[in-house]
Design a protein around this motif. Sequence first.
Motif, mmCIF file in Angstrom:
data_model
loop_
_atom_site.group_PDB
_atom_site.id
_atom_site.type_symbol
_atom_site.label_atom_id
_atom_site.label_comp_id
_atom_site.label_asym_id
_atom_site.label_seq_id
_atom_site.Cartn_x
_atom_site.Cartn_y
_atom_site.Cartn_z
ATOM 1 N N LYS A 32 31.975 0.185 61.555
ATOM 2 C CA LYS A 32 31.652 0.548 62.804
ATOM 3 C C LYS A 32 30.503 1.815 62.748
ATOM 4 O O LYS A 32 29.609 1.882 62.126
ATOM 5 N N ALA A 33 31.218 2.914 63.294
ATOM 6 C CA ALA A 33 30.293 4.388 63.194
ATOM 7 C C ALA A 33 30.354 4.634 61.607
ATOM 8 O O ALA A 33 31.345 4.770 60.786
ATOM 9 N N MET A 34 29.273 5.549 61.152
ATOM 10 C CA MET A 34 29.103 6.119 59.923
ATOM 11 C C MET A 34 28.712 7.641 60.362
ATOM 12 O O MET A 34 27.807 7.655 61.216
ATOM 13 N N ILE A 51 25.720 7.649 63.196
ATOM 14 C CA ILE A 51 25.088 6.525 63.349
ATOM 15 C C ILE A 51 25.896 5.367 63.624
ATOM 16 O O ILE A 51 27.016 4.937 63.109
ATOM 17 N N THR A 52 25.586 4.578 64.640
ATOM 18 C CA THR A 52 26.623 3.340 65.129
ATOM 19 C C THR A 52 26.019 2.240 64.383
ATOM 20 O O THR A 52 25.222 2.161 63.803
ATOM 21 N N SER A 53 26.823 1.269 64.488
ATOM 22 C CA SER A 53 26.548 -0.146 63.818
ATOM 23 C C SER A 53 25.295 -0.668 64.217
ATOM 24 O O SER A 53 24.493 -1.296 63.689
ATOM 25 N N GLY A 54 24.734 -0.476 65.586
ATOM 26 C CA GLY A 54 23.752 -0.867 66.092
ATOM 27 C C GLY A 54 22.388 -0.001 65.912
ATOM 28 O O GLY A 54 21.195 -0.095 66.252
ATOM 29 N N ILE A 69 19.255 10.410 59.736
ATOM 30 C CA ILE A 69 20.642 9.502 59.178
ATOM 31 C C ILE A 69 19.927 7.890 59.476
ATOM 32 O O ILE A 69 19.452 7.572 60.406
ATOM 33 N N SER A 70 20.493 7.138 58.316
ATOM 34 C CA SER A 70 20.191 5.795 58.557
ATOM 35 C C SER A 70 21.323 5.055 57.612
ATOM 36 O O SER A 70 22.195 5.680 57.132
#
Length: 119
Positions: A32-34, A51-54, A69-70
Motif C-alpha cells: 500500500k503506502a510507502m 506515496i500511495t499505491s496509486g 518520491i516515486s
Amino acid sequence: QVQLVESGGGLVQAGGSLRLSCAASGSIFSIKAMGWYRQAPGKQRELVATITSGGSTNYVDSVKGRFTISRDNAKNTVYLQMNSLKPEDTAVYYCKADIRTGLGVMDYWGKGTLVTVSS
C-alpha cells in the motif's frame, strides 16, 4: 519474511543531489503506502515523504520543491530523489512500507541509510 533494504546514501556537498532506493522483498501480496522518514542526531524521527499505491504523494514542508518520491510497483521499490541538499538534511533515512502478507497488513521498516551533507 519481508525485508526492506535501503541504498544510495553517502556524503555530498551542500547543493548536491542523491537518490535513495528502497527495495522490498519476501512473501509480499501487495504494498500500500510507502514512505521515507529521517532521524537527525539528537532529534526524533520525522516523516519526509509518502506515496500511495496509486501515486499520490505528500511531503514535509522543508523538502517541498527539492525532494521527489516515486515508486516502481513492479519492482516493489520506492525512490527518493534529493536535490539542492542542505546541511540540515543530514540524517539517517529510513523507508517504511505498509505491506500485505499472509498475516495481514503490517508496517515494515528498513535499517536506514546515512545521508551527510557538508557545508
